[in-house]
Write a protein that holds these residues in place. Structure first.
Motif, short mmCIF file in Angstrom:
data_model
loop_
_atom_site.label_atom_id
_atom_site.label_comp_id
_atom_site.label_asym_id
_atom_site.label_seq_id
_atom_site.Cartn_x
_atom_site.Cartn_y
_atom_site.Cartn_z
N ASP A 79 0.63 -1.16 0.19
CA ASP A 79 0.01 -0.15 0.18
C ASP A 79 0.69 1.29 0.10
O ASP A 79 0.15 2.30 0.07
CB ASP A 79 -1.28 -0.01 1.18
N GLY A 80 2.12 1.19 -0.10
CA GLY A 80 3.08 2.19 -0.02
C GLY A 80 3.32 3.15 1.17
O GLY A 80 4.17 4.17 1.36
N VAL A 83 7.01 3.71 2.87
CA VAL A 83 7.60 4.84 2.60
C VAL A 83 7.79 5.98 3.69
O VAL A 83 8.73 6.35 4.14
CB VAL A 83 6.99 5.57 1.27
N GLY A 237 12.23 5.35 -3.37
CA GLY A 237 11.46 6.29 -3.03
C GLY A 237 11.75 7.70 -2.76
O GLY A 237 11.20 8.64 -3.20
#
Length: 239
Positions: A79-80, A83, A237
């Protein structure tokens, strides 16, 4: 090396509603089967060894390892949200180490403890069967957690791949195919159990020195490589 905040977030992810429900199913099934066997068959050392080896070690421990190991990091990568964690002033090695500790703790709690209880239910730890398989579950939990944590960092299909490994390689090939047994965490852990239980009840195709070396080696290498993959992910990222 251990970060309480990362640990808290990881526990929350691993023990979320859906995963927690799955984590409870296998231990509950093991205890139900053990109780039924004890009622209808009575205490039997060989049956206890067969049930704990065939269900607890061959199926339950690796499956719980998949859930805990991949769940410690894979959802955040998917889901990111990883980061935001990587943006914090926390070393990547600390993040991986903390997540590994959480995965190990969860895997041990949901596999080793039920294995111990089931062993005592089946035959009251006769011939040291319950203790032997509990030790096997404990050491296997460490290796599985490291392997599946690594898998969670390198693939978006970590759960599927982990399930294939647990069900096909460990439960099928690791038990039936002679050549595959040397590369099976299940067989490595059984080498320790074999030394604890009465001779003849538990068997492993891997010698104890080799088994210990492989367990340590796989755990260290998988953890290190997961840290390297996470470092690369952070750099990506930032770009």
């Amino acid at each position: 090396m251990y970060n309480p905040t990362v640990a808290r977030l990881t526990y929350r992810a691993v023990l979320g509603r859906r995963r927690a429900a799955i984590l409870f199913i296998l231990p509950a099934l093991l205890l139900l089967i053990a109780t039924s066997v004890r009622i209808f068959v009575g205490p039997d050392d060989q049956i206890a060894a067969d049930l704990l080896g065939g269900f607890a070690i061959a199926a339950m421990v690796p499956l719980i390892g998949v859930i805990a190991g991949t769940g410690a990091i894979a959802p955040e990568i998917d889901d990111g949200s990883i980061v935001y964690l990587l943006a914090k002033p926390v070393k990547r090695s600390t993040i991986i180490f903390t997540k590994l500790i959480v995965a190990i703790a969860v895997t041990m709690a949901f596999s080793a403890i039920p294995t111990l209880i089931a062993g005592f239910i089946l035959n009251g730890n006769g011939q040291q069967v319950a203790i032997a398989y509990t030790v096997a579950a404990l050491v296997a939990s460490i290796a599985y957690s490291a392997l599946f944590l690594l898998l969670g960092t390198v693939s978006r299909h970590a759960v599927v791949i982990g399930l294939i490994y647990a069900l096909v390689w460990e439960a099928l090939f690791g038990s039936l195919v002679p050549g595959a047994r040397t590369l099976s965490v299940q067989q490595w852990s059984l080498a320790l159990a074999e030394k604890i239980a009465t001779e003849g009840l538990i068997g492993s195709d891997v010698g104890l020195p080799l088994a210990v070396s492989l367990l340590l080696g796989v755990t260290v290498v998988a953890t290190w490589y997961a840290g390297q993959k996470l470092r690369v992910l952070k750099l990506a990222g930032e770009e």
